[in-house]
Design a protein around this motif. Structure first.
Motif, PDB file in Angstrom:
ATOM      1  N   ASN A  79       0.824  -1.160  -0.035  1.00 34.39           N
ATOM      2  CA  ASN A  79       0.003   0.020   0.122  1.00 34.39           C
ATOM      3  C   ASN A  79       0.881   1.211  -0.083  1.00 34.39           C
ATOM      4  OD1 ASN A  79      -1.553   2.232   1.308  1.00 34.39           O
ATOM      5  ND2 ASN A  79      -3.215   0.714   1.642  1.00 34.39           N
ATOM      6  N   LYS A  80       0.914   1.981  -1.002  1.00 33.15           N
ATOM      7  CA  LYS A  80       1.666   3.380  -1.100  1.00 33.15           C
ATOM      8  C   LYS A  80       1.253   4.247  -0.282  1.00 33.15           C
ATOM      9  CE  LYS A  80      -0.303   5.320  -5.523  1.00 33.15           C
ATOM     10  NZ  LYS A  80       0.377   5.432  -7.032  1.00 33.15           N
ATOM     11  N   GLN A  81       0.076   4.422   0.260  1.00 33.73           N
ATOM     12  CA  GLN A  81      -0.349   5.362   1.342  1.00 33.73           C
ATOM     13  C   GLN A  81       0.122   5.407   2.573  1.00 33.73           C
ATOM     14  OE1 GLN A  81      -4.599   5.398   0.576  1.00 33.73           O
ATOM     15  NE2 GLN A  81      -4.643   7.472   0.107  1.00 33.73           N
ATOM     16  N   VAL A  82       0.222   3.882   2.844  1.00 31.40           N
ATOM     17  CA  VAL A  82       0.633   3.529   4.247  1.00 31.40           C
ATOM     18  C   VAL A  82       2.252   3.592   4.021  1.00 31.40           C
ATOM     19  CG1 VAL A  82       0.803   1.541   5.911  1.00 31.40           C
ATOM     20  CG2 VAL A  82      -1.310   1.907   4.744  1.00 31.40           C
ATOM     21  N   ALA A  83       2.861   3.314   3.142  1.00 28.09           N
ATOM     22  CA  ALA A  83       4.464   3.551   2.923  1.00 28.09           C
ATOM     23  C   ALA A  83       4.890   5.025   3.071  1.00 28.09           C
ATOM     24  CB  ALA A  83       4.758   3.030   1.449  1.00 28.09           C
ATOM     25  N   THR A  84       3.942   5.713   2.775  1.00 29.13           N
ATOM     26  CA  THR A  84       4.389   7.250   3.153  1.00 29.13           C
ATOM     27  C   THR A  84       4.722   7.748   4.504  1.00 29.13           C
ATOM     28  OG1 THR A  84       2.227   8.116   3.661  1.00 29.13           O
ATOM     29  CG2 THR A  84       2.917   8.167   1.342  1.00 29.13           C
ATOM     30  N   VAL A  85       4.320   6.879   5.385  1.00 28.09           N
ATOM     31  CA  VAL A  85       4.637   6.831   6.877  1.00 28.09           C
ATOM     32  C   VAL A  85       5.680   5.795   7.044  1.00 28.09           C
ATOM     33  CG1 VAL A  85       2.828   8.178   7.431  1.00 28.09           C
ATOM     34  CG2 VAL A  85       2.580   5.706   7.652  1.00 28.09           C
ATOM     35  N   GLY A  86       6.407   5.063   6.148  1.00 25.78           N
ATOM     36  CA  GLY A  86       7.381   4.127   6.656  1.00 25.78           C
ATOM     37  C   GLY A  86       6.923   2.932   7.257  1.00 25.78           C
ATOM     38  N   LYS A  87       5.814   2.533   6.955  1.00 25.50           N
ATOM     39  CA  LYS A  87       5.044   0.990   7.449  1.00 25.50           C
ATOM     40  C   LYS A  87       4.755   0.190   6.149  1.00 25.50           C
ATOM     41  CE  LYS A  87       4.614   2.631  11.523  1.00 25.50           C
ATOM     42  NZ  LYS A  87       5.137   1.949  12.619  1.00 25.50           N
ATOM     43  N   VAL A  88       4.887  -0.983   6.467  1.00 22.59           N
ATOM     44  CA  VAL A  88       4.387  -2.203   5.430  1.00 22.59           C
ATOM     45  C   VAL A  88       3.119  -2.528   5.500  1.00 22.59           C
ATOM     46  CG1 VAL A  88       5.116  -4.130   4.491  1.00 22.59           C
ATOM     47  CG2 VAL A  88       6.887  -2.855   5.350  1.00 22.59           C
ATOM     48  N   SER A  89       2.465  -2.307   4.703  1.00 24.87           N
ATOM     49  CA  SER A  89       1.005  -2.989   4.631  1.00 24.87           C
ATOM     50  C   SER A  89       0.888  -3.686   3.126  1.00 24.87           C
ATOM     51  CB  SER A  89       0.019  -1.763   4.735  1.00 24.87           C
ATOM     52  OG  SER A  89      -1.335  -2.322   4.930  1.00 24.87           O
ATOM     53  N   PHE A  90       0.189  -4.812   3.096  1.00 23.20           N
ATOM     54  CA  PHE A  90      -0.017  -5.334   1.772  1.00 23.20           C
ATOM     55  C   PHE A  90      -1.180  -4.926   1.282  1.00 23.20           C
ATOM     56  CE2 PHE A  90       2.904  -8.101   4.440  1.00 23.20           C
ATOM     57  CZ  PHE A  90       3.833  -8.199   3.322  1.00 23.20           C
ATOM     58  N   ALA A  91      -1.232  -4.559   0.027  1.00 27.51           N
ATOM     59  CA  ALA A  91      -2.323  -4.425  -0.653  1.00 27.51           C
ATOM     60  C   ALA A  91      -2.993  -5.359  -1.670  1.00 27.51           C
ATOM     61  CB  ALA A  91      -1.941  -3.136  -1.580  1.00 27.51           C
ATOM     62  N   ASP A  92      -4.311  -5.051  -2.111  1.00 24.86           N
ATOM     63  CA  ASP A  92      -4.986  -5.802  -2.836  1.00 24.86           C
ATOM     64  C   ASP A  92      -4.290  -5.894  -4.462  1.00 24.86           C
ATOM     65  OD1 ASP A  92      -7.003  -6.653  -0.985  1.00 24.86           O
ATOM     66  OD2 ASP A  92      -8.047  -4.802  -1.643  1.00 24.86           O
ATOM     67  N   ARG A  93      -4.596  -6.881  -5.258  1.00 24.39           N
ATOM     68  CA  ARG A  93      -4.093  -6.894  -6.398  1.00 24.39           C
ATOM     69  C   ARG A  93      -4.083  -5.390  -7.374  1.00 24.39           C
ATOM     70  NH1 ARG A  93      -0.053  -8.524  -9.616  1.00 24.39           N
ATOM     71  NH2 ARG A  93      -0.616  -9.408 -11.490  1.00 24.39           N
ATOM     72  N   ASN A  94      -5.299  -5.091  -7.234  1.00 27.55           N
ATOM     73  CA  ASN A  94      -5.551  -3.789  -7.964  1.00 27.55           C
ATOM     74  C   ASN A  94      -6.285  -2.569  -7.342  1.00 27.55           C
ATOM     75  OD1 ASN A  94      -4.656  -4.780 -10.573  1.00 27.55           O
ATOM     76  ND2 ASN A  94      -6.405  -6.158 -10.461  1.00 27.55           N
ATOM     77  N   PRO A  95      -5.332  -1.861  -6.494  1.00 26.22           N
ATOM     78  CA  PRO A  95      -5.798  -1.012  -5.628  1.00 26.22           C
ATOM     79  C   PRO A  95      -6.232   0.294  -6.438  1.00 26.22           C
ATOM     80  CG  PRO A  95      -3.667  -1.379  -4.992  1.00 26.22           C
ATOM     81  CD  PRO A  95      -4.209  -2.259  -5.784  1.00 26.22           C
ATOM     82  N   VAL A  96      -7.131   1.065  -5.940  1.00 30.75           N
ATOM     83  CA  VAL A  96      -7.513   2.394  -6.566  1.00 30.75           C
ATOM     84  C   VAL A  96      -6.437   3.146  -7.246  1.00 30.75           C
ATOM     85  CG1 VAL A  96      -9.065   4.526  -6.673  1.00 30.75           C
ATOM     86  CG2 VAL A  96      -9.966   2.178  -5.769  1.00 30.75           C
ATOM     87  N   LEU A  97      -5.557   3.579  -6.219  1.00 27.71           N
ATOM     88  CA  LEU A  97      -4.514   4.438  -6.774  1.00 27.71           C
ATOM     89  C   LEU A  97      -3.153   3.469  -7.153  1.00 27.71           C
ATOM     90  CD1 LEU A  97      -4.785   7.276  -4.335  1.00 27.71           C
ATOM     91  CD2 LEU A  97      -5.434   7.189  -6.438  1.00 27.71           C
ATOM     92  N   GLY A  98      -3.332   2.209  -7.402  1.00 25.48           N
ATOM     93  CA  GLY A  98      -2.134   1.626  -7.507  1.00 25.48           C
ATOM     94  C   GLY A  98      -1.378   1.232  -6.281  1.00 25.48           C
TER      95      GLY A  98
END
Length: 129
Positions: A79-98
């Motif tokens: 998840n790139k939104q979560v990554a902005t705060v330096g955290k790892v979170s797994f995302a679905d195959r096709n999230p809205v913003l990528g």
């Protein structure tokens, strides 16, 4: 030696610097280039390795990597939104913003997964005897 590539779309509504920052917060050594709205480049798993331990998400990481293993490679979406705060979170195959797409190749991909995200029991790493 593992070959790690990261890719992440930069949508027209997004700031390239913020997306780049999100990727670099997880993969600070990534050498990223932007082409056709896609940031991509090679990286190492060093910081990712530390983050998943600090966040105590070894089991989730291992599950994702094993489920996505094909031949000598595996992949994951972060998840790139979560990554902005330096955290790892797994995302679905096709999230809205990528997502931050991570492809890992290694001659012995199972051994790499075992080192990166070992088996745990009650949250503690289990080392084979």
């Amino acid at each position: 030696m593992a070959e790690v590539t990261v890719r992440c779309p930069v949508n027209p509504s997004e700031d390239e610097g913020k997306v780049r920052g999100a990727v670099l917060s997880i993969f600070p050594d990534a050498e990223l280039s932007l082409e056709d709205g896609m940031l991509s480049g090679a990286a190492s798993l060093d910081r990712f390795h530390r983050l998943i331990r600090n966040q105590r998400i070894l089991d989730a990481t291992r599950s994702v990597l094993i489920r996505n293993m094909r031949g000598n490679a595996t992949w994951m979406n972060l998840n790139k939104q979560v990554a902005t705060v330096g955290k790892v979170s797994f995302a679905d195959r096709n999230p809205v913003l990528g997502a931050i797409e991570v492809m890992i190749r290694d001659d012995d991909i199972q051994a790499l997964i075992d080192r990166l995200a070992p088996v745990t029991v009650d949250g503690e790493e289990v080392h084979p005897s």
